[in-house]
Design an enzyme around this catalytic site. Structure first.
Site, PDB file in Angstrom:
ATOM      1  N   GLU A 115      11.082 -13.872  24.390  1.00 14.12           N
ATOM      2  CA  GLU A 115      12.097 -14.222  25.388  1.00 14.12           C
ATOM      3  C   GLU A 115      11.491 -14.128  26.781  1.00 14.12           C
ATOM      4  O   GLU A 115      11.427 -13.036  27.362  1.00 14.12           O
ATOM      5  CB  GLU A 115      13.294 -13.259  25.295  1.00 14.12           C
ATOM      6  CG  GLU A 115      14.029 -13.307  23.978  1.00 14.12           C
ATOM      7  CD  GLU A 115      15.508 -12.908  24.137  1.00 14.12           C
ATOM      8  OE1 GLU A 115      16.343 -13.650  23.639  1.00 14.12           O
ATOM      9  OE2 GLU A 115      15.808 -11.891  24.779  1.00 14.12           O
TER      10      GLU A 115
ATOM     11  N   GLY B 131      19.397 -16.526  30.703  1.00 19.90           N
ATOM     12  CA  GLY B 131      20.604 -16.671  31.514  1.00 19.90           C
ATOM     13  C   GLY B 131      20.428 -17.559  32.733  1.00 19.90           C
ATOM     14  O   GLY B 131      21.277 -17.591  33.612  1.00 19.90           O
TER      15      GLY B 131
ATOM     16  N   GLU C 193      16.588  -6.915  29.177  1.00 20.75           N
ATOM     17  CA  GLU C 193      17.620  -6.269  30.005  1.00 20.75           C
ATOM     18  C   GLU C 193      17.561  -4.761  29.842  1.00 20.75           C
ATOM     19  O   GLU C 193      17.834  -4.010  30.784  1.00 20.75           O
ATOM     20  CB  GLU C 193      19.008  -6.834  29.646  1.00 20.75           C
ATOM     21  CG  GLU C 193      19.174  -8.244  30.212  1.00 20.75           C
ATOM     22  CD  GLU C 193      20.067  -9.169  29.405  1.00 20.75           C
ATOM     23  OE1 GLU C 193      20.855  -8.694  28.576  1.00 20.75           O
ATOM     24  OE2 GLU C 193      19.956 -10.401  29.616  1.00 20.75           O
TER      25      GLU C 193
ATOM     26  N   SER D  23      18.033 -19.295  27.318  1.00 20.93           N
ATOM     27  CA  SER D  23      18.754 -20.539  27.593  1.00 20.93           C
ATOM     28  C   SER D  23      18.704 -21.536  26.430  1.00 20.93           C
ATOM     29  O   SER D  23      18.577 -22.742  26.640  1.00 20.93           O
ATOM     30  CB  SER D  23      18.240 -21.186  28.884  1.00 20.93           C
ATOM     31  OG  SER D  23      18.502 -20.329  29.991  1.00 20.93           O
TER      32      SER D  23
ATOM     33  N   ASN E 202      23.262 -12.919  20.478  1.00 23.17           N
ATOM     34  CA  ASN E 202      23.329 -11.646  21.212  1.00 23.17           C
ATOM     35  C   ASN E 202      24.496 -11.755  22.191  1.00 23.17           C
ATOM     36  O   ASN E 202      24.398 -12.450  23.193  1.00 23.17           O
ATOM     37  CB  ASN E 202      21.999 -11.429  21.951  1.00 23.17           C
ATOM     38  CG  ASN E 202      22.025 -10.196  22.837  1.00 23.17           C
ATOM     39  OD1 ASN E 202      22.979  -9.420  22.809  1.00 23.17           O
ATOM     40  ND2 ASN E 202      20.975 -10.012  23.621  1.00 23.17           N
ATOM     41  N   TRP E 203      25.567 -11.069  21.850  1.00 22.63           N
ATOM     42  CA  TRP E 203      26.790 -11.201  22.650  1.00 22.63           C
ATOM     43  C   TRP E 203      26.742 -10.356  23.925  1.00 22.63           C
ATOM     44  O   TRP E 203      27.657 -10.422  24.737  1.00 22.63           O
ATOM     45  CB  TRP E 203      28.020 -10.823  21.815  1.00 22.63           C
ATOM     46  CG  TRP E 203      28.299 -11.745  20.665  1.00 22.63           C
ATOM     47  CD1 TRP E 203      27.540 -12.817  20.263  1.00 22.63           C
ATOM     48  CD2 TRP E 203      29.411 -11.689  19.772  1.00 22.63           C
ATOM     49  NE1 TRP E 203      28.114 -13.430  19.174  1.00 22.63           N
ATOM     50  CE2 TRP E 203      29.270 -12.747  18.845  1.00 22.63           C
ATOM     51  CE3 TRP E 203      30.520 -10.845  19.647  1.00 22.63           C
ATOM     52  CZ2 TRP E 203      30.181 -12.982  17.826  1.00 22.63           C
ATOM     53  CZ3 TRP E 203      31.438 -11.077  18.628  1.00 22.63           C
ATOM     54  CH2 TRP E 203      31.270 -12.135  17.731  1.00 22.63           C
ATOM     55  N   LYS E 204      25.696  -9.548  24.039  1.00 16.96           N
ATOM     56  CA  LYS E 204      25.539  -8.690  25.229  1.00 16.96           C
ATOM     57  C   LYS E 204      26.840  -7.911  25.489  1.00 16.96           C
ATOM     58  O   LYS E 204      27.513  -7.528  24.542  1.00 16.96           O
ATOM     59  CB  LYS E 204      25.087  -9.530  26.423  1.00 16.96           C
ATOM     60  CG  LYS E 204      23.811 -10.332  26.079  1.00 16.96           C
ATOM     61  CD  LYS E 204      23.109 -10.921  27.244  1.00 16.96           C
ATOM     62  CE  LYS E 204      21.862 -11.667  26.752  1.00 16.96           C
ATOM     63  NZ  LYS E 204      21.072 -12.239  27.834  1.00 16.96           N
TER      64      LYS E 204
ATOM     65  N   HIS F  41      15.010  -5.432  24.331  1.00 19.90           N
ATOM     66  CA  HIS F  41      15.439  -6.603  25.095  1.00 19.90           C
ATOM     67  C   HIS F  41      15.042  -6.417  26.561  1.00 19.90           C
ATOM     68  O   HIS F  41      15.062  -5.300  27.081  1.00 19.90           O
ATOM     69  CB  HIS F  41      16.959  -6.788  24.957  1.00 19.90           C
ATOM     70  CG  HIS F  41      17.436  -8.099  25.480  1.00 19.90           C
ATOM     71  ND1 HIS F  41      17.593  -8.336  26.827  1.00 19.90           N
ATOM     72  CD2 HIS F  41      17.741  -9.258  24.842  1.00 19.90           C
ATOM     73  CE1 HIS F  41      17.998  -9.598  26.985  1.00 19.90           C
ATOM     74  NE2 HIS F  41      18.092 -10.172  25.809  1.00 19.90           N
TER      75      HIS F  41
ATOM     76  N   GLY G 218      21.886 -16.171  23.691  1.00 23.76           N
ATOM     77  CA  GLY G 218      22.805 -15.371  24.498  1.00 23.76           C
ATOM     78  C   GLY G 218      24.077 -16.149  24.781  1.00 23.76           C
ATOM     79  O   GLY G 218      24.969 -16.263  23.934  1.00 23.76           O
ATOM     80  N   GLY G 219      24.150 -16.738  25.974  1.00 21.68           N
ATOM     81  CA  GLY G 219      25.356 -17.424  26.439  1.00 21.68           C
ATOM     82  C   GLY G 219      25.974 -18.389  25.437  1.00 21.68           C
ATOM     83  O   GLY G 219      27.196 -18.376  25.230  1.00 21.68           O
TER      84      GLY G 219
HETATM   85  P1  13P Z   1      20.682 -16.752  27.216  1.00 19.85           P
HETATM   86  O1  13P Z   1      20.702 -17.576  25.959  1.00 19.85           O
HETATM   87  O2  13P Z   1      22.028 -16.558  27.826  1.00 19.85           O
HETATM   88  O3  13P Z   1      19.638 -17.236  28.184  1.00 19.85           O
HETATM   89  O4  13P Z   1      20.219 -15.268  26.784  1.00 19.85           O
HETATM   90  C1  13P Z   1      19.089 -15.109  26.010  1.00 19.85           C
HETATM   91  C2  13P Z   1      19.001 -13.712  25.547  1.00 19.85           C
HETATM   92  O5  13P Z   1      18.777 -12.813  26.332  1.00 19.85           O
HETATM   93  C3  13P Z   1      19.200 -13.431  24.119  1.00 19.85           C
HETATM   94  O6  13P Z   1      18.836 -12.141  23.805  1.00 19.85           O
END
Ligand code: 13P
Length: 258
Positions: A167, A173, A97, A213, A9-11, A95, A234-235
């Site tokens: 999640e 994050g 967010e 994470s 997920n590149w956000k 998600h 994510g990251g």
């Molecule tokens: P991180 O891997 O950066 O914690 O993000 C997880 C995420 O929200 C994937 O959708």
């Protein structure tokens, strides 16, 4: 046997040219890896370029969100028809967010899930508790409510096309991943919810990803667990090297014992 799935997920990161560089490096790193489903979910603006870049590779494309209508006067929104048209097979829905910053409710997520399925998209439906809820021992209650309401009214066939991502919000994050034991406990619980609502066959089919994470050094212990069927990253998906390492680990685990 469930095939492991690694989704990035590149956000809200990567311009088109940055996205092309990233996906080309990922492509080169995973071209000999089979037996693991690989999905990248870039921002909408890079989807067209990504769809061309991943043609004739094993990398599939996902969107990070969509609106719950086919078309209409909804300024700024993107429909399931549009993301299907651009080459997406998956879509991340609900998600944390989006639930947090954009006030998406389970009902809204449910509408999106149903419409995504109408367009033969595979929804990756995110659920998970906040730190406060975990500290109040409400994890299972929160996860159950989100599961029941976000996935309300789905038939067996529809449920078979769902991917769930657990999640925990406190792990996103933050660099503080859930331990494999903590994650497995919730994944097992989610699988039991599927048994209760559907049956054991459906529960054995549906993949439950862990997100929060996930990094090359913790993904192995997480994916070794019986109910963890991959990761929503994510990251670590924003750097080709770490994303490829996570996929390689999934391949090793699936070759060895899953
Ligand atoms: P991180 O891997 O950066 O914690 O993000 C997880 C995420 O929200 C994937 O959708």
């Amino acid at each position: 046997m469930r095939k492991l799935l690694i989704a990035g997920n590149w956000k809200m990161y990567k311009t088109i040219s940055e996205a092309i560089t990233l996906v080309n490096t990922i492509k080169a790193g995973v071209h000999s890896i089979n037996g693991v489903d690989i999905v990248v979910c870039p921002p909408f603006t890079a989807l067209d370029a990504m769809s061309k870049s991943v043609e004739r590779t094993s990398i599939e494309l996902g969107a990070q969100n969509m609106y719950s209508a086919t078309e209409g006067a909804y300024t700024g929104e993107i429909s399931p028809q549009m993301i299907k048209d651009i080459g997406c097979r998956y879509v991340i829905l609900g998600h944390s967010e989006r639930r947090g910053y954009f006030k998406e409710t389970d009902d809204m997520v449910n509408k999106k899930v149903c419409l995504a399925l109408d367009y033969n998209l595979n929804p990756i439906v995110c659920i998970g508790e906040t730190l406060e809820q975990r500290e109040q021992s409400k994890t299972k209650e929160v996860v159950r409510t989100q599961f029941e309401n976000s996935l309300k009214g789905l038939t067996v066939d529809q449920m078979n096309n769902i991917i769930i991502a657990y999640e925990p919000v406190w792990a996103i994050g933050t660099g503080k991943n859930a331990t494999p034991q903590q994650a497995e406990e919730v994944h097992k619980y989610i699988r039991q919810l599927i048994v209760n609502t559907y049956d054991r066959t459906v529960s054995e089919n549906v993949r439950i990803l862990y997100g929060g994470s996930v990094k090359p050094d913790n993904c192995g212990d997480l994916m070794q667990k019986g109910n963890i069927d991959g990761a929503l990253v994510g990251g670590a998906s924003l750097k080709a090297e770490s994303f490829i390492q996570i996929i390689a680990k999934a391949k090793e685990i699936s070759d060895n014992n899953k």
